[in-house]
Write a protein that holds these residues in place. Structure first.
Motif, PDB file in Angstrom:
ATOM      1  N   ALA A   1     -15.439 -16.306 -23.037  1.00 11.87           N
ATOM      2  CA  ALA A   1     -15.240 -15.207 -22.123  1.00 11.87           C
ATOM      3  C   ALA A   1     -14.134 -14.447 -22.718  1.00 11.87           C
ATOM      4  CB  ALA A   1     -15.029 -15.481 -20.654  1.00 11.87           C
ATOM      5  N   ALA A   2     -14.179 -13.210 -22.682  1.00 10.13           N
ATOM      6  CA  ALA A   2     -13.028 -12.336 -23.042  1.00 10.13           C
ATOM      7  C   ALA A   2     -12.185 -12.174 -21.928  1.00 10.13           C
ATOM      8  CB  ALA A   2     -13.431 -10.851 -23.236  1.00 10.13           C
ATOM      9  N   PRO A   3     -10.679 -12.260 -22.252  1.00  2.00           N
ATOM     10  CA  PRO A   3      -9.576 -12.161 -21.155  1.00  2.00           C
ATOM     11  C   PRO A   3      -9.673 -10.974 -20.575  1.00  2.00           C
ATOM     12  CG  PRO A   3      -8.778 -12.948 -23.362  1.00  2.00           C
ATOM     13  CD  PRO A   3     -10.181 -12.518 -23.653  1.00  2.00           C
ATOM     14  N   CYS A   4      -9.631 -11.049 -19.123  1.00  4.13           N
ATOM     15  CA  CYS A   4      -9.518  -9.937 -18.172  1.00  4.13           C
ATOM     16  C   CYS A   4      -8.212 -10.000 -17.215  1.00  4.13           C
ATOM     17  CB  CYS A   4     -10.899  -9.839 -17.441  1.00  4.13           C
ATOM     18  SG  CYS A   4     -11.126 -11.070 -16.264  1.00  4.13           S
ATOM     19  N   VAL A   5      -8.187  -8.934 -16.958  1.00  6.68           N
ATOM     20  CA  VAL A   5      -6.687  -8.695 -16.118  1.00  6.68           C
ATOM     21  C   VAL A   5      -6.986  -7.605 -15.103  1.00  6.68           C
ATOM     22  CG1 VAL A   5      -4.436  -8.152 -15.785  1.00  6.68           C
ATOM     23  CG2 VAL A   5      -5.322  -9.371 -17.781  1.00  6.68           C
ATOM     24  N   ILE A   6      -6.655  -7.533 -13.741  1.00  7.35           N
ATOM     25  CA  ILE A   6      -6.578  -6.519 -12.805  1.00  7.35           C
ATOM     26  C   ILE A   6      -5.289  -6.284 -12.317  1.00  7.35           C
ATOM     27  CG2 ILE A   6      -7.459  -5.543 -10.421  1.00  7.35           C
ATOM     28  CD1 ILE A   6      -9.880  -7.446 -10.852  1.00  7.35           C
ATOM     29  N   THR A   7      -4.567  -5.076 -12.569  1.00  6.66           N
ATOM     30  CA  THR A   7      -3.445  -4.794 -11.858  1.00  6.66           C
ATOM     31  C   THR A   7      -3.615  -3.736 -10.850  1.00  6.66           C
ATOM     32  OG1 THR A   7      -2.889  -2.941 -13.483  1.00  6.66           O
ATOM     33  CG2 THR A   7      -2.084  -5.214 -13.907  1.00  6.66           C
ATOM     34  N   VAL A   8      -2.652  -3.898  -9.713  1.00  4.72           N
ATOM     35  CA  VAL A   8      -2.853  -2.953  -8.664  1.00  4.72           C
ATOM     36  C   VAL A   8      -1.534  -2.429  -8.366  1.00  4.72           C
ATOM     37  CG1 VAL A   8      -3.339  -2.644  -6.256  1.00  4.72           C
ATOM     38  CG2 VAL A   8      -4.872  -4.102  -7.427  1.00  4.72           C
ATOM     39  N   ASP A   9      -1.131  -0.934  -8.381  1.00  5.23           N
ATOM     40  CA  ASP A   9       0.119  -0.450  -8.377  1.00  5.23           C
ATOM     41  C   ASP A   9       1.111  -1.227  -9.120  1.00  5.23           C
ATOM     42  OD1 ASP A   9      -1.060   1.315  -6.278  1.00  5.23           O
ATOM     43  OD2 ASP A   9      -0.558  -0.500  -4.665  1.00  5.23           O
ATOM     44  N   GLY A  10       0.755  -1.412 -10.374  1.00  2.00           N
ATOM     45  CA  GLY A  10       1.532  -1.985 -11.541  1.00  2.00           C
ATOM     46  C   GLY A  10       1.749  -3.452 -11.448  1.00  2.00           C
ATOM     47  N   LYS A  11       1.053  -4.353 -10.523  1.00  5.81           N
ATOM     48  CA  LYS A  11       1.232  -5.591 -10.434  1.00  5.81           C
ATOM     49  C   LYS A  11      -0.070  -6.511 -10.743  1.00  5.81           C
ATOM     50  CE  LYS A  11       2.614  -9.070  -6.830  1.00  5.81           C
ATOM     51  NZ  LYS A  11       3.184  -9.169  -5.597  1.00  5.81           N
ATOM     52  N   LYS A  12       0.240  -7.407 -11.554  1.00  7.96           N
ATOM     53  CA  LYS A  12      -1.135  -8.248 -11.822  1.00  7.96           C
ATOM     54  C   LYS A  12      -1.553  -9.024 -10.633  1.00  7.96           C
ATOM     55  CE  LYS A  12      -0.928 -11.836 -14.564  1.00  7.96           C
ATOM     56  NZ  LYS A  12      -1.128 -12.760 -16.146  1.00  7.96           N
TER      57      LYS A  12
ATOM     58  N   ALA B   1       1.085  -0.924  -0.079  1.00  4.81           N
ATOM     59  CA  ALA B   1      -0.032  -0.014   0.071  1.00  4.81           C
ATOM     60  C   ALA B   1       0.827   1.255   0.048  1.00  4.81           C
ATOM     61  CB  ALA B   1      -0.867   0.022   1.071  1.00  4.81           C
ATOM     62  N   LYS B   2       0.341   2.280  -0.574  1.00  7.17           N
ATOM     63  CA  LYS B   2       1.062   3.528  -0.461  1.00  7.17           C
ATOM     64  C   LYS B   2       0.300   4.466   0.292  1.00  7.17           C
ATOM     65  CE  LYS B   2       2.033   3.013  -5.332  1.00  7.17           C
ATOM     66  NZ  LYS B   2       1.825   3.916  -6.871  1.00  7.17           N
ATOM     67  N   PRO B   3       0.633   4.632   1.716  1.00  9.47           N
ATOM     68  CA  PRO B   3       0.185   5.506   2.742  1.00  9.47           C
ATOM     69  C   PRO B   3       0.489   6.924   2.552  1.00  9.47           C
ATOM     70  CG  PRO B   3       2.016   4.475   3.632  1.00  9.47           C
ATOM     71  CD  PRO B   3       2.043   4.063   2.443  1.00  9.47           C
ATOM     72  N   GLU B   4      -0.653   7.679   2.603  1.00  8.76           N
ATOM     73  CA  GLU B   4      -0.421   9.142   2.837  1.00  8.76           C
ATOM     74  C   GLU B   4       0.279   9.586   3.932  1.00  8.76           C
ATOM     75  OE1 GLU B   4      -1.447  11.397  -0.086  1.00  8.76           O
ATOM     76  OE2 GLU B   4      -1.344   9.551  -0.994  1.00  8.76           O
ATOM     77  N   SER B   5       1.086  10.362   3.910  1.00  6.97           N
ATOM     78  CA  SER B   5       1.932  10.876   4.954  1.00  6.97           C
ATOM     79  C   SER B   5       0.920  11.794   6.127  1.00  6.97           C
ATOM     80  CB  SER B   5       3.013  11.955   4.656  1.00  6.97           C
ATOM     81  OG  SER B   5       2.298  12.912   4.098  1.00  6.97           O
ATOM     82  N   GLY B   6       0.990  10.837   7.239  1.00 10.75           N
ATOM     83  CA  GLY B   6       0.085  11.528   8.336  1.00 10.75           C
ATOM     84  C   GLY B   6      -1.484  11.449   8.010  1.00 10.75           C
ATOM     85  N   SER B   7      -2.004  10.870   7.090  1.00 12.75           N
ATOM     86  CA  SER B   7      -3.524  10.903   6.866  1.00 12.75           C
ATOM     87  C   SER B   7      -4.071   9.689   7.490  1.00 12.75           C
ATOM     88  CB  SER B   7      -3.864  11.447   5.473  1.00 12.75           C
ATOM     89  OG  SER B   7      -3.422  10.225   4.627  1.00 12.75           O
ATOM     90  N   GLY B   8      -3.401   8.498   7.273  1.00 12.55           N
ATOM     91  CA  GLY B   8      -3.955   7.229   7.501  1.00 12.55           C
ATOM     92  C   GLY B   8      -4.710   6.617   6.313  1.00 12.55           C
ATOM     93  N   GLU B   9      -4.602   7.469   5.283  1.00 18.76           N
ATOM     94  CA  GLU B   9      -5.331   6.850   4.077  1.00 18.76           C
ATOM     95  C   GLU B   9      -4.452   5.980   3.382  1.00 18.76           C
ATOM     96  OE1 GLU B   9      -6.421  10.358   1.699  1.00 18.76           O
ATOM     97  OE2 GLU B   9      -8.216  10.664   3.003  1.00 18.76           O
ATOM     98  N   VAL B  10      -4.749   4.918   2.590  1.00 16.33           N
ATOM     99  CA  VAL B  10      -3.940   4.233   1.827  1.00 16.33           C
ATOM    100  C   VAL B  10      -4.373   4.310   0.532  1.00 16.33           C
ATOM    101  CG1 VAL B  10      -3.379   1.597   1.493  1.00 16.33           C
ATOM    102  CG2 VAL B  10      -3.681   2.639   3.846  1.00 16.33           C
ATOM    103  N   LYS B  11      -3.678   4.602  -0.575  1.00 14.96           N
ATOM    104  CA  LYS B  11      -4.035   4.653  -1.708  1.00 14.96           C
ATOM    105  C   LYS B  11      -3.375   3.592  -3.016  1.00 14.96           C
ATOM    106  CE  LYS B  11      -4.919   9.601  -1.862  1.00 14.96           C
ATOM    107  NZ  LYS B  11      -5.062  10.725  -2.816  1.00 14.96           N
ATOM    108  N   HIS B  12      -4.238   3.014  -3.772  1.00 12.34           N
ATOM    109  CA  HIS B  12      -3.841   2.039  -4.806  1.00 12.34           C
ATOM    110  C   HIS B  12      -4.103   2.747  -6.188  1.00 12.34           C
ATOM    111  CE1 HIS B  12      -2.754  -1.170  -2.037  1.00 12.34           C
ATOM    112  NE2 HIS B  12      -3.553  -1.106  -1.246  1.00 12.34           N
ATOM    113  N   GLU B  13      -3.512   2.474  -7.040  1.00  9.49           N
ATOM    114  CA  GLU B  13      -3.731   2.840  -8.511  1.00  9.49           C
ATOM    115  C   GLU B  13      -4.035   1.401  -9.046  1.00  9.49           C
ATOM    116  OE1 GLU B  13      -4.297   4.516 -12.008  1.00  9.49           O
ATOM    117  OE2 GLU B  13      -3.759   5.508 -10.055  1.00  9.49           O
ATOM    118  N   VAL B  14      -5.454   1.214  -9.433  1.00 13.17           N
ATOM    119  CA  VAL B  14      -6.072   0.228  -9.987  1.00 13.17           C
ATOM    120  C   VAL B  14      -6.274   0.102 -11.505  1.00 13.17           C
ATOM    121  CG1 VAL B  14      -7.864  -1.519  -9.594  1.00 13.17           C
ATOM    122  CG2 VAL B  14      -6.861  -0.559  -7.712  1.00 13.17           C
ATOM    123  N   THR B  15      -5.886  -0.931 -12.043  1.00 15.37           N
ATOM    124  CA  THR B  15      -6.219  -0.924 -13.538  1.00 15.37           C
ATOM    125  C   THR B  15      -7.231  -2.266 -13.764  1.00 15.37           C
ATOM    126  OG1 THR B  15      -4.460   0.464 -14.112  1.00 15.37           O
ATOM    127  CG2 THR B  15      -5.360  -0.957 -16.079  1.00 15.37           C
TER     128      THR B  15
END
Length: 146
Positions: free
Chosen positions: A117-128, A40-54
């Motif tokens: 079924a069409a092929p599908c992929v989920i990546t989070v923070d650049g990792k499949k 996870a990518k925590p935001e400094s001091g906020s307690g939030e966690v951000k993820h880039e999802v594709t």
């Protein structure tokens, strides 16, 4: 046309309900492989966690796609298709239990002339983290962000 759309919506709803019982346990023979939770990518001091999802649905032609990213949507799309969003986990419950993201691809015509079924992929923070084995699995792609 309305019957086709309603039928597709019912199939996708059934697929989503089937996946609701998933506990995030390791992959089995009938379940697509999923990776471990990306760092996870925590935001400094906020307690939030951000993820880039594709979310991606691969192939050619058009198909229907139902996805849950930052909203739930059902669309008729041109392939290949991709949606990305930054998901922020703010509550302790979201961080502990997780927040589900998913994509249920429609069918595409395979090289054998049959619908698959069409092929599908989920990546989070650049990792499949999830796929449907290049369309070989009839399961949708889903993952719990923590």
């Amino acid at each position: 046309m309305r019957k086709i759309i309603m039928g597709a919506a019912l199939v996708l709803t059934a697929a989503l309900l089937t996946g609701c019982g998933s506990d995030g346990s390791p992959a089995t023979a009938d379940k697509p492989a999923t990776a471990t939770q990306p760092k996870a990518k925590p935001e400094s001091g906020s307690g939030e966690v951000k993820h880039e999802v594709t979310l991606e649905v691969l192939g050619t032609g058009t198909t229907s796609v139902y996805y849950n990213l930052d909203t739930n949507k059902f669309e008729q799309v041109q392939l290949p298709w991709k949606r990305s969003s930054t998901i922020t986990l703010t509550t302790d419950a979201e961080k502990k239990v997780g927040l589900g993201v998913s994509v249920a691809p429609g069918s595409v015509t395979g090289s054998d002339g049959m619908l698959h079924a069409a092929p599908c992929v989920i990546t989070v923070d650049g990792k499949k983290v999830a796929d449907n084995q290049n369309g070989k699995s009839d399961k949708m792609c889903e993952f719990k962000l923590k």
